[in-house]
Design a protein around this motif. Structure first.
Motif, PDB file in Angstrom:
ATOM      1  N   LEU A 430       0.826  -1.208   0.000  1.00 20.69           N
ATOM      2  CA  LEU A 430       0.000   0.000   0.000  1.00 20.69           C
ATOM      3  C   LEU A 430       0.862   1.260   0.000  1.00 20.69           C
ATOM      4  O   LEU A 430       0.617   2.197  -0.756  1.00 20.69           O
ATOM      5  CB  LEU A 430      -0.861   0.014   1.261  1.00 20.69           C
ATOM      6  N   LEU A 431       1.879   1.254   0.860  1.00 22.13           N
ATOM      7  CA  LEU A 431       2.784   2.403   0.943  1.00 22.13           C
ATOM      8  C   LEU A 431       3.456   2.655  -0.393  1.00 22.13           C
ATOM      9  O   LEU A 431       3.570   3.786  -0.856  1.00 22.13           O
ATOM     10  CB  LEU A 431       3.876   2.123   1.981  1.00 22.13           C
ATOM     11  N   ASN A 432       3.899   1.549  -1.002  1.00 23.46           N
ATOM     12  CA  ASN A 432       4.572   1.671  -2.282  1.00 23.46           C
ATOM     13  C   ASN A 432       3.622   2.219  -3.347  1.00 23.46           C
ATOM     14  O   ASN A 432       3.983   3.123  -4.113  1.00 23.46           O
ATOM     15  CB  ASN A 432       5.121   0.296  -2.687  1.00 23.46           C
ATOM     16  N   CYS A 434       0.931   4.002  -2.866  1.00 28.79           N
ATOM     17  CA  CYS A 434       0.543   5.381  -2.553  1.00 28.79           C
ATOM     18  C   CYS A 434       1.689   6.369  -2.734  1.00 28.79           C
ATOM     19  O   CYS A 434       1.472   7.570  -2.765  1.00 28.79           O
ATOM     20  CB  CYS A 434       0.013   5.469  -1.122  1.00 28.79           C
ATOM     21  N   SER A 435       2.907   5.866  -2.818  1.00 33.70           N
ATOM     22  CA  SER A 435       4.047   6.796  -2.956  1.00 33.70           C
ATOM     23  C   SER A 435       4.355   7.098  -4.425  1.00 33.70           C
ATOM     24  O   SER A 435       5.190   7.942  -4.703  1.00 33.70           O
ATOM     25  CB  SER A 435       5.286   6.212  -2.266  1.00 33.70           C
ATOM     26  N   ASN A 437       3.950   8.794  -7.838  1.00 28.08           N
ATOM     27  CA  ASN A 437       3.349   9.959  -8.493  1.00 28.08           C
ATOM     28  C   ASN A 437       3.686   9.860  -9.963  1.00 28.08           C
ATOM     29  O   ASN A 437       4.858   9.776 -10.321  1.00 28.08           O
ATOM     30  CB  ASN A 437       3.928  11.254  -7.921  1.00 28.08           C
ATOM     31  N   PRO A 442      -1.145  11.536  -8.199  1.00 28.70           N
ATOM     32  CA  PRO A 442      -0.985  10.309  -7.396  1.00 28.70           C
ATOM     33  C   PRO A 442      -1.489   9.089  -8.175  1.00 28.70           C
ATOM     34  O   PRO A 442      -2.586   9.130  -8.739  1.00 28.70           O
ATOM     35  CB  PRO A 442      -1.850  10.563  -6.167  1.00 28.70           C
ATOM     36  N   SER A 448      -7.296   7.003  -3.340  1.00 28.81           N
ATOM     37  CA  SER A 448      -6.642   7.708  -2.236  1.00 28.81           C
ATOM     38  C   SER A 448      -5.533   8.586  -2.809  1.00 28.81           C
ATOM     39  O   SER A 448      -4.596   8.036  -3.365  1.00 28.81           O
ATOM     40  CB  SER A 448      -6.048   6.716  -1.237  1.00 28.81           C
ATOM     41  N   PRO A 449      -5.664   9.904  -2.740  1.00 29.60           N
ATOM     42  CA  PRO A 449      -6.693  10.703  -2.104  1.00 29.60           C
ATOM     43  C   PRO A 449      -8.051  10.455  -2.772  1.00 29.60           C
ATOM     44  O   PRO A 449      -8.126  10.399  -4.001  1.00 29.60           O
ATOM     45  CB  PRO A 449      -6.246  12.137  -2.354  1.00 29.60           C
TER      46      PRO A 449
END
Lengths: 492, 370
Positions: A430-432, A434-435, A437, A442, A448-449
């Protein structure tokens, strides 16, 4: 190096530059008493086109009275019955580049420039339905390897004056034709400038596929997932560029790159916009579920049976234990082995001729699967898990590569740490995700956002009557974007 | 490591704080430290405690005035040496609090779920994910937290459906019993260990649009979540919950859906996700506080050193029950979060009032006021 006035010297130099390659041809002709050479590459031009558009009209100048070579050049340049695509070339490098792109270049003795005439006529695969993006409804046309044919397929669908093709030449040796395609009134100037800047950093000798360009567009992204997508369908590409994205056509491949590309787009297909919204919504949810199953099911199964059997009902647990009792390997090892075998089978079936590929599938499914269970090497539930995982992973084909790696990672995590490991793996994933861009947007937007767009065209596909009301659909307007819509500055 | 300011949305910020707060309430159950506290008293105390947090938050907004500064910046602005000292103390407390949360979580795993395994086997991968969370920065972390919030809500809903059959409505009578002593005890307990207040004052620097509604949303969600969880535990487990060290876990163990029996594994997944949010938020706040202490050139190495210290402390404390109790006393027992939030707030108010008074008088006397 500039062309010189001496035609023989030019031809000798050009032949030396191509090291006397056998496909490089030059034909001598005399026009108005001047010696000329027609330079072209064999197989790149249409012989009929050459005869009809160049040789035949030039025959009229054979006995014409034209004073100097410069005057002859100007006269030929003004002649409107020659090939429509005409370019003046000044250097030997340009002569070669045009000749290798399907032009015939006319050089005149005593003249320091040449005339490149477009008579491309090479053979290419006919337009057919793309193998990787089949749809139930909609067009049956797919891109082909020739970029210029692809351009016409796009133009035929988008007759807007805002549609712009921008030519680039990449690869120091291959000199591959690359085209950027976008809508000048939709694309963000910032995104476009960044794409051009990143493509400008390509220093490869040869660009043989769009996959060569992807890492340069996708840089700063240390992830299994890519912020650059691809499509083989002209209608899909038109839909993407209408949302402010940029298409990148690379000559020699039917796969057109699309940037920026978001995570949710992997779950969309053109059929979604042709079918009824309620059904598409159901299919979208199914795709998200299938994606989750495809990387999580084997690891989850290993974790639950190995570390948390209390989760399962007694009857189910007894059946699983009975099936696993006779197998010699721990469940995690068993899962790894069977998934590796499956990947070998898949790879073999993919690369082999179709007839042999089917045989491999039969051997894999019946012989190895059945024999392994009968021999007591692998438990029956594990075969079921592999089958479910495999089928689910084909539901979202764009994500097959990351899913394959994640599947093995989650088997290891589940085997060593149980659901705790699975939860940690999910967190890292998830972190990966969401990081990432992609060109200031995003990768996980609008999930998310979170934005209302998630209930318009991600989990839920609203009907066209709803979508046309107050829904720009422009990618840079999505939540979290640092590239706000600037009204389109593609010409800037 | 991101030194520059990354901005997050208001909703993301609220969800992040609520998840951090939820960590306390998943282990929290309104019980008396000595003797019995009426359930109604503890719920009322909890609501009042959260209301007080809202009030302190409103105080900060009155001070903040759209300047884009956090409490650390204000302290540095009005008194640089004192500001650096405050930032240092805050960083130390946040580090201790992070280590305490890590230990609390991993000790739970090691005691309740995997008693046979070594503590370090669970600590090391968890630390790895935490460091990854810090490295990607608050923007990506907030996006992750939003997804985690949905996952957590769904998991809690699942546990709710699994336990709703065990609910004993007669236990609702306990709500009628409200005693002042119990109420005061819970109120103080909520305030004295409320780390979210410090997170609010530190991480607010990353908030893109600042409105007082941040505290309002936080209050409603945090209070609703806490009351809901406590109520569920009380109604389903009754007084048995008070005998348990991890009452919500006991609730998950007793729950049953037709497909899966016992939902404690779901609880494990929720707690991993929520613990991650809490500890990463604390570590990111620690990084923000260190910006006021360290020079730019030493920032990265300073942050890595601090993270290494937190990791080492977690490893050491987790292995020793005495050290863990000591750390619990420091983090939860001595009003440190409240002191670190309220004292500087009052100091900044005082300095601002003095400055305004000085300017007002100067203007009246005809001194240069531009």
């Amino acid at each position: 190096m500039r062309l010189c006035a001496n035609l023989t010297e030019n031809i000798v130099a050009l032949r030396a530059m191509v090291e006397n390659s056998s496909d490089f041809l030059n034909k001598s002709i005399h026009l108005a008493g001047h010696r000329c050479e027609l330079v072209f590459c064999e197989g790149m031009i249409g012989i009929g086109t050459l005869a009809e558009l160049i040789v035949e009209p030039l025959r009229e100048y054979r006995d014409a009275h034209i004073q100097g070579p410069e005057e002859l050049f100007l006269t030929l340049g003004r002649t409107d019955f020659l090939a429509a695509d005409q370019k003046v070339v000044l250097t030997r490098e340009e002569v070669l580049q045009f000749a290798m792109s399907g032009f015939a270049v006319l050089l005149i003795d005593g003249c320091e420039k040449g005339l490149a005439l477009g008579v491309q006529g090479f053979n290419f695969r006919s337009i057919s339905e793309p193998g990787n993006e089949q749809n139930m409804r909609g067009s049956r046309e797919g891109f082909v390897e020739a970029a210029r044919i692809n351009l016409t397929m796009i133009r035929r669908r988008m007759k807007s004056p805002h549609l712009k093709f921008e030519y680039m030449n990449l690869g120091s040796e291959s000199k591959t034709d690359v085209f950027l395609v976008y809508m000048t009134d939709k694309v963000s100037a910032k995104v476009l400038a960044e794409i051009k800047e990143r493509m400008g950093t390509i220093r490869l000798e040869a660009i043989l596929d769009s996959g060569y360009v992807t890492p340069f567009l996708d840089k700063k992204n240390a992830s299994l997932f890519s912020g650059v997508g691809y499509t083989e369908r002209p209608d899909t590409l038109c839909g993407k560029i209408m949302e402010g994205r940029v298409g990148i056509l690379v000559d020699g491949t039917p796969f057109v790159l699309v940037a920026p590309y978001l995570f949710s787009e992997n779950f969309q297909s053109l059929d979604d916009y042709a079918q009824r919204p309620y059904y598409v919504t159901f299919i979208r949810c199914l795709k998200f579920l299938a994606f989750t199953i495809s990387f999580l099911l084997p690891g989850g199964y290993v974790a639950v049976v190995t570390h948390h059997p209390e989760l399962l009902h007694k009857e189910l647990l007894v059946k699983i234990i009975e099936a696993q009792q006779g197998t010699p390997f721990p469940l995690m090892v068993e899962a790894l082995i069977i998934h590796i075998i499956f990947e070998i089978m898949r790879e073999a079936g993919l690369r082999l001729p179709k007839s042999v590929g089917h045989a491999v599938s039969i051997v894999g499914a019946l012989v190895i699967g059945d024999a392994a269970v009968s021999a007591g090497l692998i438990g029956t539930p594990m075969v079921l898990i592999v089958a479910l995982t495999a089928v689910s992973s084909f539901v979202v084909p764009n994500l097959y590569e990351p899913v394959t790696i994640l599947k093995f990672a989650f088997i290891l995590l589940g085997g060593f740490w149980g659901l705790y490991g699975i939860a940690l793996g999910l967190l890292a994933l998830l972190l990966n995700l969401c990081s990432i861009n992609t060109f200031g947007i995003p990768y996980t937007s609008p999930i998310s956002p979170f934005g209302k767009a998630a209930f318009r065209d991600v989990f839920v596909r609203a009907s066209w009557t709803t979508l046309q009301r107050g829904h720009s659909g422009i990618v840079q307007d999505l939540p979290g974007s640092s590239v706000q819509s600037d009204g389109g500055h593609g010409d800037a | 490591m991101h030194k520059g300011i990354q901005y997050i949305g208001r909703k993301q910020f609220v969800l992040l704080l609520v998840l951090s707060n939820l960590f306390s309430y998943l282990t929290y159950y309104p019980r008396a430290s000595a003797g019995q506290v009426a359930f109604g008293s503890s719920i009322a105390g909890l609501v009042l405690g959260n209301l007080a947090v809202w009030g302190i938050g409103a105080l900060f907004f009155a001070l903040e005035d759209g300047t884009g500064k956090n409490l650390c910046d204000f302290m540095l602005l009005y008194n640089r040496p004192l500001g650096r000292l405050y930032n240092g103390l805050l960083a130390i407390f946040l580090g201790l609090s992070a280590a305490h949360s890590i230990c609390g979580f991993v000790r739970f795993l090691n005691r309740e779920i995997f008693p046979q395994s070594s503590y370090l086997i669970f600590l090391i991968p968890f630390l790895g994910v935490l460091l990854f969370g810090v490295v990607v920065g608050i923007e990506s972390f907030a996006r992750t937290a939003s997804v985690i919030f949905v996952c957590a809500a769904l998991s809690i809903a699942l546990i709710f459906f699994g336990t709703v059959g065990n609910v004993e409505p007669s236990a609702l009578r306990a709500y009628s019993q409200v005693r002042w002593s119990g109420l005061w005890g819970t109120f103080v307990a909520v305030l004295q260990s409320n780390v979210e207040l410090l997170l609010l004052f530190t991480l607010i620097k990353h908030l893109a649009q600042r409105t007082p509604s941040v505290f309002q949303s936080y209050f409603w969600l945090a209070t609703g979540g806490a009351v809901g969880l406590s109520l569920l535990v009380k109604l389903a487990l009754g007084n048995y919950a008070q005998l348990q060290q991890y009452p919500f876990y006991a609730l998950a163990v007793s729950s049953d859906l037709s497909v899966v029996q016992r939902l404690d594994s779901f609880y494990l997944v929720i707690w991993v996700l929520i613990s991650f949010v809490r500890v990463t938020a604390l570590l990111l706040a620690l990084c923000t506080a260190l910006q006021g202490v360290l020079h730019d050139c030493r920032y990265n190495s300073g942050v890595w050193a601090a993270l290494a210290l937190v990791s080492a402390l977690s490893a050491a404390v987790g292995a020793s029950s005495r050290l863990y109790e000591w750390l619990t006393a420091v983090v939860k027992g001595c009003f440190a979060p409240l002191t670190l939030a309220l004292l500087p707030l009052l100091y900044v108010f005082y300095k601002r009032a003095v400055n305004r008074g000085g300017k007002g008088r100067g203007g009246a006397r005809g001194e240069a006021v531009h």
